[in-house]
Design a protein around this motif. Sequence first.
Motif: not given
Ligand code: NAP
Length: 243
Positions: A13-15, A36-38, A88-90, A153-155, A188-190
């Motif tokens: 839904s986002r990012g 998840a909720g938004n 598998n992105n969440a 934890n994340y790593s 660049a995301t939330d």
């Molecule tokens: P984000 O903007 O925070 O978006 C997270 C998304 O995951 C939202 O759609 C959120 O839904 C959903 N989500 C979170 N918890 C969930 C749950 N328990 N069940 C179902 N959906 C859930 O994050 P992002 O930056 O796009 O990151 C996406 C993926 O890329 C993640 O796995 C992150 O670890 C990975 N990643 C990101 C970066 C970065 O720099 N941004 C770098 C490396 C890896 P809601 O909108 O409902 O909350």
Amino acid sequence: MTDKKVALVTGGSRGIGKACALELAKAGCDVVINYAGNSEAAEKTVEELKALGSNSESYKFDVSNQAEVDENIAKIIEKYGRIDVLVNNAGITRDDLFIRMGEDKWNAVINTNLSSAFYVSKPVVKLMMKQRSGAIVNMSSVVGLYGNPGQANYSAAKAGLVGFTKSLAKELGSRGIRVNAVAPGFIATDMTKDLGNVDEYMKMIPLKRMGEAVDIAKTVKFLALDADYITGQAIQVDGGLII
Ligand code: NAP
């Protein structure tokens, strides 16, 4: 039922997940997203996907809850009949120095970022085995490959996804199912909007910019739809952050 390829993107839904969903829809897939909720963000993304010709729906469930996952994946399979692509992105972050990190932060991140891939992939792989085709892309991170202070934890979860990817690739290749991972750098995301030290990161990135969600989405689309002879890989998409 549909003749098009069907893609499921968790956290779509986002990012980064949203960008992946849009890229897969542009490539002709019907894209189902989870969140998840938004709900507002999810509805907006579904409208954008429909405008691209995708027969899209959003499903609200917690990917770290196996019962919710099973119930919702069954609904998706009943409605769409097949799943050709799973992303598998969440994911979430709950950063803290290891010495201060409580079990709550550890479990939240391991369950949402790693166990989720086990839960979601299980029913989807069963279906892909019947189809004798499918592609899975797991969203890892460069910190899963190289570590990061404040993110034990994340790593650990993101490194776990790499091992999961390689094992599934070996188990499922003979069934026509490819499994790969993408390891994004600083995107660049939330999730990253409140990070400090951006100038310090820029010094370390040869391409001299933060990544955009679409940079990751293009790689995911490549791995999911075009990379017929690639499986078991974790592709870094980080502007050269770690070479
Ligand atoms: P984000 O903007 O925070 O978006 C997270 C998304 O995951 C939202 O759609 C959120 O839904 C959903 N989500 C979170 N918890 C969930 C749950 N328990 N069940 C179902 N959906 C859930 O994050 P992002 O930056 O796009 O990151 C996406 C993926 O890329 C993640 O796995 C992150 O670890 C990975 N990643 C990101 C970066 C970065 O720099 N941004 C770098 C490396 C890896 P809601 O909108 O409902 O909350």
